[in-house]
Write an enzyme that holds these catalytic residues in place. Sequence first.
Site, PDB file in Angstrom:
ATOM      1  N   LYS A  40      -2.789   5.935  -4.345  1.00  0.00           N
ATOM      2  CA  LYS A  40      -3.888   6.859  -4.081  1.00  0.00           C
ATOM      3  C   LYS A  40      -3.650   8.214  -4.740  1.00  0.00           C
ATOM      4  O   LYS A  40      -2.508   8.674  -4.836  1.00  0.00           O
ATOM      5  CB  LYS A  40      -4.050   7.057  -2.562  1.00  0.00           C
ATOM      6  CG  LYS A  40      -4.076   5.751  -1.773  1.00  0.00           C
ATOM      7  CD  LYS A  40      -4.139   5.982  -0.284  1.00  0.00           C
ATOM      8  CE  LYS A  40      -3.863   4.702   0.478  1.00  0.00           C
ATOM      9  NZ  LYS A  40      -2.436   4.432   0.660  1.00  0.00           N
ATOM     10  N   HIS A 100      -7.595   9.654  -2.049  1.00  0.00           N
ATOM     11  CA  HIS A 100      -6.975   9.606  -0.728  1.00  0.00           C
ATOM     12  C   HIS A 100      -7.702  10.450   0.318  1.00  0.00           C
ATOM     13  O   HIS A 100      -7.699  10.126   1.505  1.00  0.00           O
ATOM     14  CB  HIS A 100      -5.519  10.093  -0.843  1.00  0.00           C
ATOM     15  CG  HIS A 100      -4.626   9.596   0.249  1.00  0.00           C
ATOM     16  ND1 HIS A 100      -3.268   9.564   0.129  1.00  0.00           N
ATOM     17  CD2 HIS A 100      -4.891   9.091   1.487  1.00  0.00           C
ATOM     18  CE1 HIS A 100      -2.734   9.081   1.249  1.00  0.00           C
ATOM     19  NE2 HIS A 100      -3.695   8.791   2.084  1.00  0.00           N
ATOM     20  N   ASP A 144       0.842  -1.197   0.000  1.00  0.00           N
ATOM     21  CA  ASP A 144       0.000   0.000   0.000  1.00  0.00           C
ATOM     22  C   ASP A 144       0.880   1.251   0.000  1.00  0.00           C
ATOM     23  O   ASP A 144       1.678   1.452   0.918  1.00  0.00           O
ATOM     24  CB  ASP A 144      -0.902   0.004   1.234  1.00  0.00           C
ATOM     25  CG  ASP A 144      -1.804   1.235   1.283  1.00  0.00           C
ATOM     26  OD1 ASP A 144      -2.937   1.149   0.771  1.00  0.00           O
ATOM     27  OD2 ASP A 144      -1.372   2.279   1.818  1.00  0.00           O
ATOM     28  N   TYR A 182       2.891   9.882  -0.257  1.00  0.00           N
ATOM     29  CA  TYR A 182       3.966   9.255   0.511  1.00  0.00           C
ATOM     30  C   TYR A 182       5.333   9.538  -0.124  1.00  0.00           C
ATOM     31  O   TYR A 182       6.359   9.329   0.528  1.00  0.00           O
ATOM     32  CB  TYR A 182       3.781   7.737   0.601  1.00  0.00           C
ATOM     33  CG  TYR A 182       2.542   7.274   1.316  1.00  0.00           C
ATOM     34  CD1 TYR A 182       1.700   8.154   1.994  1.00  0.00           C
ATOM     35  CD2 TYR A 182       2.194   5.924   1.326  1.00  0.00           C
ATOM     36  CE1 TYR A 182       0.554   7.711   2.631  1.00  0.00           C
ATOM     37  CE2 TYR A 182       1.059   5.466   1.970  1.00  0.00           C
ATOM     38  CZ  TYR A 182       0.237   6.366   2.610  1.00  0.00           C
ATOM     39  OH  TYR A 182      -0.898   5.908   3.235  1.00  0.00           O
TER      40      TYR A 182
END
Length: 293
Positions: free
Chosen positions: A85, A118, A51, A56
């Site tokens: 996402k 997200h 994930d 990120y």
Amino acid sequence: WARVGTMESVVTLNNGVKMPMVGLGTFQIKSEDIFHQTLDSALGCGYRLIDTAAVYKNEHLITSCLPELLEKYGLKREDVFVTTKLGPKDLSEEMVEGAVEASLKKMGLDYVDLYLIHWPGRQGVKGGDGVNVCCRRGVWKRIEEIYLKSGKIKSIGISNYLLKHLVEMSEYWTVVPAVLQNEFHPDYVDYDVIKFCKDNGIHFQSYSSLGQARLVDDPRFIEIAEKYRKTVAQVLLKWSLQHGCSVIPKSTQKSHIEENAKIFDFEISDEDLEIIGKVGTNTKYAWDPQHVV
């Protein structure tokens, strides 16, 4: 209560796609060496879901690590489920396609197994601004098109949506989301959202199952953990699984990654499941979308 047997356990999503019930979260892992070691450890003990997310800033590490590790473990691309996402800055109908393409390019993949919105608000837009409603609708319709026509996305869903966002979404979706990924642990359980997901065939995936590590040494859970000869982390992950939620715990330590996988040789009794739930404090540890209208 759900019963989940092994690290090979999967949930069949509402579109027929099978998703592992346990995956590896990668939030805050930005070093290539650490990402490689973490993914190596995870694949080595049976994890088959990774994930990540645009925000990120580590999608590019997948292309630098995954091909080598697939070969090491005799796996194919289709053996590993990859989630990413759409970042809040790209919550715009005009920007979705470019964001999908950018993520695929960074990850070195032809397709992503699950693509999530997200966050229900666009970056820089005030919480109560009606712009977010238009953004959510336009973006979902565009994601539906990409999903249905391109083959670049195998499943679609949302993250951090509350009941108000889901009800609104149900008025315009053509494709029902396959997954909702939200914070979930004994201190934060949104039963209205869980009921909505069950009523609409949306799988609920838990993030921050350990309260962002705040709960792993919490004395409220130590006695029950000792009863099952497990760690608090293992009990909390099992608690989520037995609620029918999949989990994506994040750790960079091999011992913890292995520990988080050893949650299939015990079952929490119904009585203890209730006890764990009742000591919750209704505390949210991750970002809160309540203000996003």
